[in-house]
Design an enzyme around this catalytic site. Structure first.
Site, mmCIF file in Angstrom:
data_model
loop_
_atom_site.group_PDB
_atom_site.id
_atom_site.type_symbol
_atom_site.label_atom_id
_atom_site.label_comp_id
_atom_site.label_asym_id
_atom_site.label_seq_id
_atom_site.Cartn_x
_atom_site.Cartn_y
_atom_site.Cartn_z
ATOM 1 N N LEU A 44 0.884 -1.156 0.000
ATOM 2 C CA LEU A 44 0.000 0.000 0.000
ATOM 3 C C LEU A 44 0.925 1.209 0.000
ATOM 4 O O LEU A 44 1.881 1.253 0.777
ATOM 5 C CB LEU A 44 -0.871 0.042 1.259
ATOM 6 N N ASP A 45 0.644 2.167 -0.848
ATOM 7 C CA ASP A 45 1.482 3.354 -0.916
ATOM 8 C C ASP A 45 1.520 4.074 0.425
ATOM 9 O O ASP A 45 0.623 3.935 1.248
ATOM 10 C CB ASP A 45 0.938 4.319 -1.986
ATOM 11 N N TRP A 46 2.532 4.887 0.591
ATOM 12 C CA TRP A 46 2.723 5.682 1.793
ATOM 13 C C TRP A 46 1.467 6.483 2.112
ATOM 14 O O TRP A 46 1.084 6.621 3.273
ATOM 15 C CB TRP A 46 3.933 6.597 1.550
ATOM 16 N N ASP A 47 0.799 7.009 1.083
ATOM 17 C CA ASP A 47 -0.372 7.866 1.291
ATOM 18 C C ASP A 47 -1.694 7.105 1.212
ATOM 19 O O ASP A 47 -2.757 7.707 1.136
ATOM 20 C CB ASP A 47 -0.368 9.038 0.309
ATOM 21 N N SER A 48 -1.643 5.783 1.258
ATOM 22 C CA SER A 48 -2.848 4.948 1.286
ATOM 23 C C SER A 48 -2.947 4.272 2.647
ATOM 24 O O SER A 48 -1.963 4.170 3.379
ATOM 25 C CB SER A 48 -2.802 3.893 0.178
#
Length: 191
Positions: A44-48
């Protein structure tokens, strides 16, 4: 051999890995998960935010990560503006992302905002631009795929939360918490 299977509810702003070689002081899985020897199945991306599965079972990790096996992932996605029928249809049938069209997805406009904890860093709010929530179920996981898909059809993602991987879901797992899978969940996962 006994394998470990861990579910984690990843907060916004946490790297989906145990170390950070960037030199910045960013939070990683190590700040939340005390289990050693397990690795994320996908990212999962850093901003997810949302559900992550970690395991030391390499075969399962490969099967769940490889696109040929097409396991489902469910996301709740807050987008800028209210998507129309054409945008939702495009997301369902496939969108050109990079040099390939995405696989068909199941997409529905949620009639109510999902019950989620407030994000540590609030999303941008614009008084004159409404937002909407979509539920998107994918069977592939390319880099920043959901964000790229919604942007491509003209409705940029503001917040992205993975709520399920196959039949595993967040259920009552609090933000930043992890737990071991139950015996029944492991049986379902290994089928």
């Amino acid at each position: 051999m006994s394998y470990r299977y861990v579910l984690f509810n990843k907060p916004y702003g946490v790297l989906s890995q145990f170390t950070d070689s960037s030199g910045e002081e960013r939070r990683t899985l190590k700040d939340y998960i005390s289990v050693t020897g397990v690795y994320p199945v996908g990212r999962l991306d850093w901003d997810s935010e949302g559900l992550m599965l970690l395991t030391d079972n390499g075969q399962l990790q490969h099967r769940l990560s490889h696109p040929q096996f097409g396991h489902s992932r469910t996301y709740w996605v807050q987008v800028e503006r209210i998507p129309d029928f054409n945008a939702i249809n495009q997301l369902q049938t496939g969108v050109m992302v990079g040099d390939r069209i995405t696989r068909p997805a199941i997409v529905k406009l949620l009639t109510e905002e999902p019950s989620l904890p407030a994000r540590e860093v609030p999303i941008r709010f614009r008084k004159n631009i409404p937002t909407a929530w979509l539920e998107i179920i994918l069977t592939e996981g390319r880099n920043r795929q959901v964000r790229r898909m919604t942007a491509k059809v003209g409705f940029p993602t503001l917040r992205l939360v993975r709520v399920a991987i196959n039949r595993l879901n967040l259920h009552n797992l609090q933000l930043g918490q992890f737990r071991n899978l139950t015996v029944d969940e492991i049986k379902i996962l290994l089928k």
